[in-house]
Design a protein around this motif. Structure first.
Motif, PDB file in Angstrom:
ATOM      1  N   LEU A 101      97.511  -4.524  11.208  1.00  0.00           N
ATOM      2  CA  LEU A 101      96.087  -4.814  11.057  1.00  0.00           C
ATOM      3  C   LEU A 101      95.198  -3.706  11.611  1.00  0.00           C
ATOM      4  N   GLY A 102      95.814  -2.584  11.987  1.00  0.00           N
ATOM      5  CA  GLY A 102      95.026  -1.420  12.344  1.00  0.00           C
ATOM      6  C   GLY A 102      94.974  -1.073  13.813  1.00  0.00           C
ATOM      7  N   ARG A 107      93.688  -9.204   5.483  1.00  0.00           N
ATOM      8  CA  ARG A 107      92.614  -8.275   5.108  1.00  0.00           C
ATOM      9  C   ARG A 107      91.867  -8.780   3.871  1.00  0.00           C
ATOM     10  N   HIS A 108      92.611  -9.309   2.919  1.00  0.00           N
ATOM     11  CA  HIS A 108      91.995  -9.822   1.691  1.00  0.00           C
ATOM     12  C   HIS A 108      91.037 -10.969   2.009  1.00  0.00           C
ATOM     13  N   LEU A 132      88.097  -5.673  10.736  1.00  0.00           N
ATOM     14  CA  LEU A 132      88.705  -5.243   9.481  1.00  0.00           C
ATOM     15  C   LEU A 132      87.596  -4.945   8.487  1.00  0.00           C
ATOM     16  N   ASP A 133      87.355  -3.671   8.232  1.00  0.00           N
ATOM     17  CA  ASP A 133      86.272  -3.275   7.331  1.00  0.00           C
ATOM     18  C   ASP A 133      84.977  -3.992   7.690  1.00  0.00           C
ATOM     19  N   PHE A 182      89.681  -1.020   2.436  1.00  0.00           N
ATOM     20  CA  PHE A 182      90.540  -1.999   1.775  1.00  0.00           C
ATOM     21  C   PHE A 182      90.175  -2.180   0.306  1.00  0.00           C
ATOM     22  N   SER A 237      99.673  -9.076   6.585  1.00  0.00           N
ATOM     23  CA  SER A 237      98.507  -8.301   7.017  1.00  0.00           C
ATOM     24  C   SER A 237      97.577  -8.009   5.841  1.00  0.00           C
ATOM     25  N   LEU A 238      98.142  -7.734   4.666  1.00  0.00           N
ATOM     26  CA  LEU A 238      97.311  -7.516   3.478  1.00  0.00           C
ATOM     27  C   LEU A 238      96.555  -8.788   3.116  1.00  0.00           C
ATOM     28  N   ALA A 281      87.963  -9.623   3.845  1.00  0.00           N
ATOM     29  CA  ALA A 281      87.068  -8.890   2.949  1.00  0.00           C
ATOM     30  C   ALA A 281      86.196  -9.833   2.129  1.00  0.00           C
TER      31      ALA A 281
END
Length: 346
Positions: free
Chosen positions: A46-47, A22-23, A114-115, A254, A18-19, A26
């Motif tokens: 993932l939220g 997100r990376h 995601l963000d 993030f 999941s990180l 982003a």
């Protein structure tokens, strides 16, 4: 490029996958995330809240739609009912792409912001009460394998799959579908035991296997991992207050993830990019055919009542530009490549 996260149960592979998603998001990269674990936790990581995660559509429940769409006009496949998880694409097959809209994504994927950058999330679906005693979880994961076999990805596009724990992915040929496999390992003897299994099973198939140390607390932990896995150790992730907040359901932006951990994630991306650059499309297609023929002989022919070897199109090689001339599955070239060790990235 296609990326798998594997590891012992409890190693943190879902958190790290999941990180990584997100990376990538982003940085503006297109991402398809797939939860292929029997314990479906990627959505929450993932939220999504528990209710939203439970409402995700199940790939396994939409298998008839998936088969019918991917079959396309392939003359070698008499009906969608004769397709199994390993059925390879051929001339006339419909192919999936990371950034397109299609009926498979429409039925089986959901957009997760995601963000401010959305990613597509798909899930095999949980092991339900009706499955107990009569079904195997690999039957659900088969939908993922079928989609991966028909998915054409390019540079800068990412398909990230959170796999089943341990070495269960070797129950099919899906372990060969990835440009790189990140094995998440804690710095303990149990933590590296799955690495040894995976390394041995994957040895003859050119699998690019890299170890990501997790819950690493100091130089002694790093030294242990180096001693146990050698040059396969790619990166290490330590304690994270950001992850602790995320697990409480209150993740900060993030960009506030610790610098060392962000650097580790970028190392993973660089490794994935390098592995994709070395992909041998002929070998990639030949491996599909290899496992399809094995599954056909072992159980597929008996289950479907047809000779599944006839589904193999000997003139088809899946490539980055397959289907780009407007015809389903077009752009193929003759396939005569034997299975051989894949080149390893430096």
């Amino acid at each position: 490029m296609k990326i798998a996260f594997v590891g012992k149960g409890g190693s943190g592979k879902t958190t790290l996958s999941s990180l990584f998603v997100r990376h990538l998001a982003a940085q503006g990269a297109p991402v398809v995330a797939v939860d292929a674990d029997i314990n479906q936790h990627l959505g929450v990581a993932l939220g999504l809240d528990e209710e939203q995660a439970a409402a995700l559509p199940s790939l396994g429940a939409h298998l008839p739609l998936i088969k019918d769409y991917l079959r396309g006009s392939n003359p070698r496949i008499a009906s969608a009912d004769s397709m199994i998880k390993t059925t390879p694409p051929g001339t006339g097959s419909r192919l999936l792409r990371v950034t397109e809209d299609n009926p498979v994504y429409g039925a089986c994927a959901r957009s997760v912001p995601l963000d401010g950058r959305p990613v597509r999330l798909m899930a095999t679906g949980p092991f339900t009460e009706s499955d107990l005693g009569v079904a195997c979880y690999h039957s659900k994961v088969g939908a993922v394998e079928l989609c991966l076999n028909h998915l054409v990805d390019g540079p800068g596009e990412y398909v990230v799959v959170d796999m089943t724990a341990g070495s269960d992915s070797f129950a099919s040929g899906m372990f060969t579908r990835f440009d790189v496999t990140f094995l998440v390992a804690e710095p303990t003897r149990k933590g590296v035991s799955v690495y040894r299994q995976y390394k041995e099973y994957a040895r003859d198939f050119g699998v690019v296997l890299k170890v990501v140390g997790n819950k690493v607390q100091g130089e002694d932990d790093l030294a242990f991992l180096r001693d146990e896995v050698g040059q396969d150790l790619l990166a290490a992730v330590g304690h994270s207050d950001w992850v602790r907040a995320m697990e409480k359901g209150r993740p900060p932006a993030f960009e506030l993830l610790e610098a060392d951990n962000r650097a580790a994630l970028e190392t993973l991306r660089e490794a994935a990019d390098g592995s994709y650059a070395l992909r041998d499309w002929e070998r990639y297609t030949a491996q599909m055919v290899h496992f399809h023929l094995r599954n056909a002989e072992s159980w597929g022919n008996a289950k479907t009542g047809v000779d599944l070897a006839a589904q193999v199109d000997p003139g088809f090689v899946l490539r980055e530009d397959s289907g780009t001339d407007g015809a389903d599955g077009a752009g193929a070239t003759p396939c005569a490549a034997p299975l051989r060790p894949a080149p390893q990235p430096a």
